[in-house]
Design a protein around this motif. Sequence first.
Motif, PDB file in Angstrom:
ATOM      1  N   THR A 189     -20.022  53.521  14.653  1.00 31.02           N
ATOM      2  CA  THR A 189     -20.403  52.132  14.922  1.00 31.02           C
ATOM      3  C   THR A 189     -20.417  51.886  16.424  1.00 31.02           C
ATOM      4  OG1 THR A 189     -19.227  51.505  12.901  1.00 31.02           O
ATOM      5  CG2 THR A 189     -19.891  49.721  14.356  1.00 31.02           C
ATOM      6  N   ILE A 190     -21.320  51.017  16.848  1.00 32.56           N
ATOM      7  CA  ILE A 190     -21.347  50.619  18.258  1.00 32.56           C
ATOM      8  C   ILE A 190     -21.128  49.112  18.352  1.00 32.56           C
ATOM      9  CG2 ILE A 190     -22.770  52.540  19.028  1.00 32.56           C
ATOM     10  CD1 ILE A 190     -24.363  49.139  18.879  1.00 32.56           C
ATOM     11  N   THR A 208     -21.025  44.653  31.272  1.00 32.96           N
ATOM     12  CA  THR A 208     -21.001  44.940  29.839  1.00 32.96           C
ATOM     13  C   THR A 208     -22.084  45.957  29.499  1.00 32.96           C
ATOM     14  OG1 THR A 208     -22.456  43.027  29.513  1.00 32.96           O
ATOM     15  CG2 THR A 208     -20.102  42.705  29.138  1.00 32.96           C
ATOM     16  N   TYR A 209     -21.721  46.936  28.673  1.00 32.43           N
ATOM     17  CA  TYR A 209     -22.655  47.926  28.158  1.00 32.43           C
ATOM     18  C   TYR A 209     -22.379  48.101  26.661  1.00 32.43           C
ATOM     19  CZ  TYR A 209     -23.807  49.364  32.952  1.00 32.43           C
ATOM     20  OH  TYR A 209     -24.229  49.382  34.254  1.00 32.43           O
ATOM     21  N   THR A 210     -23.294  48.782  25.996  1.00 33.80           N
ATOM     22  CA  THR A 210     -23.056  49.176  24.616  1.00 33.80           C
ATOM     23  C   THR A 210     -21.965  50.244  24.600  1.00 33.80           C
ATOM     24  OG1 THR A 210     -25.357  48.724  24.053  1.00 33.80           O
ATOM     25  CG2 THR A 210     -24.128  50.147  22.550  1.00 33.80           C
ATOM     26  N   ALA A 211     -21.089  50.192  23.596  1.00 33.76           N
ATOM     27  CA  ALA A 211     -19.979  51.149  23.522  1.00 33.76           C
ATOM     28  C   ALA A 211     -19.721  51.539  22.069  1.00 33.76           C
ATOM     29  CB  ALA A 211     -18.714  50.550  24.132  1.00 33.76           C
ATOM     30  N   ALA A 212     -19.287  52.772  21.874  1.00 30.36           N
ATOM     31  CA  ALA A 212     -18.832  53.197  20.548  1.00 30.36           C
ATOM     32  C   ALA A 212     -17.518  52.496  20.237  1.00 30.36           C
ATOM     33  CB  ALA A 212     -18.662  54.709  20.512  1.00 30.36           C
ATOM     34  N   VAL A 213     -17.311  52.150  18.965  1.00 26.10           N
ATOM     35  CA  VAL A 213     -16.085  51.443  18.588  1.00 26.10           C
ATOM     36  C   VAL A 213     -15.590  51.969  17.248  1.00 26.10           C
ATOM     37  CG1 VAL A 213     -17.358  49.533  17.503  1.00 26.10           C
ATOM     38  CG2 VAL A 213     -15.014  49.172  18.295  1.00 26.10           C
ATOM     39  N   THR A 214     -14.290  52.168  17.170  1.00 25.13           N
ATOM     40  CA  THR A 214     -13.644  52.578  15.923  1.00 25.13           C
ATOM     41  C   THR A 214     -12.617  51.527  15.541  1.00 25.13           C
ATOM     42  OG1 THR A 214     -11.844  53.782  17.009  1.00 25.13           O
ATOM     43  CG2 THR A 214     -13.904  55.001  16.612  1.00 25.13           C
ATOM     44  N   LEU A 215     -12.046  51.669  14.353  1.00 24.28           N
ATOM     45  CA  LEU A 215     -11.006  50.737  13.931  1.00 24.28           C
ATOM     46  C   LEU A 215      -9.826  50.760  14.884  1.00 24.28           C
ATOM     47  CD1 LEU A 215     -11.067  51.332  10.059  1.00 24.28           C
ATOM     48  CD2 LEU A 215     -11.758  49.243  11.263  1.00 24.28           C
ATOM     49  N   GLN A 216      -9.518  51.934  15.430  1.00 24.41           N
ATOM     50  CA  GLN A 216      -8.386  52.075  16.338  1.00 24.41           C
ATOM     51  C   GLN A 216      -8.646  51.378  17.679  1.00 24.41           C
ATOM     52  OE1 GLN A 216      -9.694  54.747  14.545  1.00 24.41           O
ATOM     53  NE2 GLN A 216      -8.059  54.366  13.025  1.00 24.41           N
ATOM     54  N   ASP A 217      -9.926  51.169  18.014  1.00 22.19           N
ATOM     55  CA  ASP A 217     -10.260  50.529  19.286  1.00 22.19           C
ATOM     56  C   ASP A 217     -10.122  49.010  19.241  1.00 22.19           C
ATOM     57  OD1 ASP A 217     -11.008  52.961  20.515  1.00 22.19           O
ATOM     58  OD2 ASP A 217     -13.015  52.838  19.620  1.00 22.19           O
ATOM     59  N   LEU A 218     -10.078  48.440  18.055  1.00 19.34           N
ATOM     60  CA  LEU A 218     -10.115  46.987  17.942  1.00 19.34           C
ATOM     61  C   LEU A 218      -8.828  46.349  18.465  1.00 19.34           C
ATOM     62  CD1 LEU A 218     -11.735  46.526  14.415  1.00 19.34           C
ATOM     63  CD2 LEU A 218     -12.838  46.345  16.662  1.00 19.34           C
ATOM     64  N   PRO A 219      -8.960  45.212  19.153  1.00 16.36           N
ATOM     65  CA  PRO A 219      -7.772  44.497  19.635  1.00 16.36           C
ATOM     66  C   PRO A 219      -7.169  43.661  18.502  1.00 16.36           C
ATOM     67  CG  PRO A 219      -9.742  43.304  20.261  1.00 16.36           C
ATOM     68  CD  PRO A 219     -10.219  44.559  19.569  1.00 16.36           C
ATOM     69  N   GLN A 232     -23.087  47.380  15.158  1.00 19.78           N
ATOM     70  CA  GLN A 232     -24.207  48.032  14.489  1.00 19.78           C
ATOM     71  C   GLN A 232     -23.854  49.470  14.131  1.00 19.78           C
ATOM     72  OE1 GLN A 232     -27.343  47.481  17.483  1.00 19.78           O
ATOM     73  NE2 GLN A 232     -28.256  45.870  16.232  1.00 19.78           N
ATOM     74  N   ARG A 233     -24.463  49.938  13.057  1.00 21.25           N
ATOM     75  CA  ARG A 233     -24.332  51.353  12.746  1.00 21.25           C
ATOM     76  C   ARG A 233     -24.992  52.163  13.854  1.00 21.25           C
ATOM     77  NH1 ARG A 233     -27.473  53.449   7.693  1.00 21.25           N
ATOM     78  NH2 ARG A 233     -29.004  54.147   9.234  1.00 21.25           N
TER      79      ARG A 233
END
Length: 379
Positions: A189-190, A208-219, A232-233
């Motif tokens: 997911t991005i 700001t740029y587009t970045a990959a995100v995982t569940l562990q990255d969420l605040p 987005q996928r």
Amino acid sequence: MVKNLGLSFNKLHGGDDRPRRRSVGQESKLVLIHTINQDFHAAVCGHALENRGHRVVRWLGEDYPGSASSSLHFSEGERLDVLHTRHGAVSSGEIDVVWYRRRRAALAPDYLDADDMGFAENELRAAESAHADGFERAFWINRRAAASISDIKPNQLRAAQDSGLEIPPTLISNDPCEIRDFIGRHSSTIYKPLTGHIWGDDGCVRKTYTAAVTLQDLPEDRYLRATPGIFQRKMDKAFEVRAQFFGSVCLAVRIESNSLRGGDVDWRLDQRSITRCAPIDVPLSIQDACRKLMGKLGLVSGGVDFIVSPDGNWCFLEINEAGQFLFIESWCEELKVLEAFCQFVESGEVDLGNVQSSQHIGLEQAIQSARVSGLLRAQ
């Protein structure tokens, strides 16, 4: 006080009312550019238009209200809008083309009482926005209302879907449960912001740029609730495409983003390393869908970004109605983007047809000439 709006603007202001001289074999245009200081595109393109015999007036956001002013006259069923700028004064009846290139919200001068600054800024911005209708007879690239609508990313995605373009599976939300559920359902997911932003801390600039995100990255949930985002996928891609539309004309380059640092999520992170891109023919069905998209958004010009998958599917990412476009020609000299833009302005029509060959100066000459003229800082 203006008593007779039937008089021309030049007579009202004590000027010469004779028609402006026109270049041989070419109709001279008066082009108004809404921009800011040191805007590369406005400087280079505006200077190129001047070299082609057109008059260019720049409305610089930083100048208003200090050294720029606006007036709207109404009398006996007639009206006249006038802008006074450092490059001269123009009226609504004179302007052929408005390029709504860059805008800066008017700021109240610092000599006002702090309690009055909010009021003054509201008044300044309301008066300036009224000129969008005042210059209605001009050809706009792009109209203010359309620019505002298309700057909202959800509007773009809705219009893209309705136009037959494929878009990635997307969630736009500040709901922590929905965000976590969406990320959990996709292998990759991005995250994208709804608007761009720049931070300046201790002399360091962050964007700001587009970045990959995982569940562990969420605040923490409270931060997710505070800042809605676009999730987005992450789409498989063979390469990316930037397609610039000037009305009916489409000029596009193939960007080998997988070879760039960070290019698997946002090629802009390493765009300085790009020296050459190949031109690419956008499939006619995609071009038609893009023009339909632009029609829905009210745009006549825009840069469209795509991911092209390994099996050849074109996936729409976004359209930027006021994005950069000269870099396309710097990466691919075969695509005469500056010439196409100038011909688009000169035609004043969406259906430009094919870009004609020209003996006018090219991009590199226009850049150097703009620097010599003081429109750009020397490097």
